[in-house]
Every structure is written in C-alpha cells, then in structure tokens.
Enzyme design. Sequence first.
Site, PDB file in Angstrom:
ATOM      1  N   HIS A  61     -11.190  -2.492   8.078  1.00 10.77           N
ATOM      2  CA  HIS A  61      -9.921  -2.762   9.043  1.00 10.77           C
ATOM      3  C   HIS A  61     -10.491  -3.611   9.857  1.00 10.77           C
ATOM      4  O   HIS A  61     -10.040  -5.094   9.504  1.00 10.77           O
ATOM      5  CB  HIS A  61      -9.369  -1.517   9.263  1.00 10.77           C
ATOM      6  CG  HIS A  61      -9.006  -0.778   8.101  1.00 10.77           C
ATOM      7  ND1 HIS A  61      -7.752  -0.799   7.213  1.00 10.77           N
ATOM      8  CD2 HIS A  61      -9.665   0.314   8.336  1.00 10.77           C
ATOM      9  CE1 HIS A  61      -7.530  -0.076   6.556  1.00 10.77           C
ATOM     10  NE2 HIS A  61      -8.461   0.764   6.676  1.00 10.77           N
TER      11      HIS A  61
HETATM   12  O1  RIB Z   1      -5.699   1.376  10.534  1.00 13.60           O
HETATM   13  C1  RIB Z   1      -7.283   1.430  10.984  1.00 13.60           C
HETATM   14  C2  RIB Z   1      -8.150   0.444  12.727  1.00 13.60           C
HETATM   15  O2  RIB Z   1      -7.645   2.641  13.390  1.00 13.60           O
HETATM   16  C3  RIB Z   1      -9.003   0.944  12.951  1.00 13.60           C
HETATM   17  O3  RIB Z   1      -8.817  -0.143  13.704  1.00 13.60           O
HETATM   18  C4  RIB Z   1      -9.800   1.721  12.374  1.00 13.60           C
HETATM   19  O4  RIB Z   1     -10.421   1.945  13.338  1.00 13.60           O
HETATM   20  C5  RIB Z   1      -8.295   2.799  13.499  1.00 13.60           C
HETATM   21  O5  RIB Z   1      -9.156   2.841  14.294  1.00 13.60           O
END
Ligand code: RIB
Length: 330
Positions: free
Chosen positions: A243
């Site tokens: 992510h």
């Molecule tokens: O949905 C993924 C996000 O949410 C990423 O930034 C993870 O670290 C959480 O913060």
Amino acid sequence: MHNVILDTDPGIDDAQAIAFALSHPDINLLGLTTVFGNASVDITTGNALVVLEHYSRADIPVARGAAEPLSQARMPSPDFVHGADGMGDLNLPPPRSVARDESAAEFIIRNVNQRPGEVSLVAIGPLTNIAQAVMLDPSLPSKVKELVVMGGALDVPGNVTPLAEANFVNDPHAADVVCAYDWPLAVIGLDVTLQVPLTDEHFALLRDSAGAMGQFIWDSSRYYIDFYSTTKEYGGKRQCAMHDASALAYLVERSAFELVSGPARVVNDGVAVGALVLDRFDRTSPELFDHWQGRPSIAVAKQVDSERVLNCFMNTILNSKTHHGGGNRG
Ligand code: RIB
Ligand code: CA
C-alpha cells in the site's frame, strides 16, 4: 529530486515506505509527520523514531501530529493487522531520539513556505494533519510541488467496509477537506495497491541482501503477512499488498500508473462513510444533488504496471545507500 515530507502512521507497510524514501536516489526525505491510524499517535510517533534508528537515519526530523480525527470518534487501532505496538508485536526497545517541538501541521507549513514549489507531501495515513495544515494555511496547495495520498477505493471494495479504505474512513472529514482544495493531488488507492503484492520471497530476499533495513522489513512483515494470508483477498497465499510504498513509487515511476480525474467527495457519514466518489464524466447533476459543484479535479490511480512498481521497490531497497553505509545524504 523530490523533497518529501512523509505523513505517516507506522504501521508495518509505512516502515516499508520509509525505507523506500530513505533509499531512492531521487528522493530527499525532509521529515516524517505522524498521525493516529494503525495505532495511537503516541505509538506511531515512537515507531517513526525507532524505524529511523533501525535504518541508521535518526537525523531525519519527526514531528508529531493529530491524535484524533477532525470530528468523528477515533476508530479502534487495527491491532489484528499491525499488532498492538503497530509494528508486528516486535516489542522493540523505546526510541533513543525524540520528536521535534513542533506539530505536524506547523512542520508542513514551515517547510512548504520556506521552499515554495519544491516540497512534495506524501500522505500514507489518515489525512488529519494535511487537512489541519491547509485549513491553517490555505495558500499551501499553490506552494506544494504536489500532494500524493495513499488512500481510497474507487472501483474496488474497501478494506474496512465494502466501500471504505482505512486511511479515508479513519478521518473521512479530513479526506473530504483535502479533496476540496486545488492542489496537484494524486490519490494512489486500493484500485492499484492491491495489484502490487509483496510475497515471502520478496521479504526473504530483502532479509538476506539488504542489511539491517532488509532484516527489519522481514521481521516486521511476519505479523502482517500472517494476517493477510488469513483474508479472503489472499486466500491463504503468503503475500500482502504494498500500500504505502506504492504512493512513493508513483513519485519516481509515474508512467507505471494510469489515472482518471474529476472532482471528488469523500462521504462523511452513514452507510457509505469513507467512500471516495469521483465525478469522472463532468456531469451536471441536478442542483439538489450536485455535491461536486465548484470542486477542483483530482487524479486517482486506476491501473498500474505491478511488475515495474515491485521491481522499483525491491531494487531501491537492495541498492540502498543507507545499508551500504551511504548514511547522511543531506
Ligand atoms: O488501507 C491501507 C492503509 O491503511 C495503509 O496506509 C496502511 O498503513 C493503513 O494505514
Ligand atoms: Ca499507513
């Protein structure tokens, strides 16, 4: 060169993104600003300091940010994803370094005003700090080089509700405020990050060939990949979505991403809370329903060359000066 302030809620995948930011030759990390999200802001701030120490970069400033969303109650921390300590229950010793005596919003405003047109904001947690900064200084959008956000789910299911991604639903009001201002804004959401899987093989290669940085990424990924392998999305496969690092990869491998654009809203409450809704067709909705009227267009990533982004991440960490004794890069 991308002079980056990384707004973050470390967070296991945030630690991967911090490693990327420290390692890529075209990124100059100006500092970390911390926010609640994967854990309380006390924990995420401590983790930011500890992660920098593990990467031998305690010289990077850390400014503590918001402890709560702008208006809704704070969601419980996702201990089941990142551990109670926000870093895979590694139970790391507390940091030796401390955060600056300056809030996240003040750090952002000061740096952007000192270097107009030169600072890129990359937000990989809830957008509370970014919203607070722009509400304090509405000239920011015209002075930042760009704002890149990891968040949102446009045409894929959310990872917290069927419609909402974690960073957006953690503070939907902040996300909607950010979308109301006319920045050069790119949103790197689940539509593309779920297409970029890191596997145990990737993590093992970093463990074996990327020094202390690779070892830390391996150690902290154990808890995270254990969780993901139990989810329907990954159905037992030992992999997880990249992510946060994907938002930084966008900075340096822009052509690997395909974006759509239009005015955006983030739903503030009700069954669709946290949903990202983009008016892609410049329609003129009936006055009563035109919630996009007067909003600037933003860009949202829809497709990605996953192999290019994965190779960019892996090669960046494997070739990092940080663990080849590159140390201070200014
Ligand atoms: O949905 C993924 C996000 O949410 C990423 O930034 C993870 O670290 C959480 O913060
Ligand atoms: Ca994050």
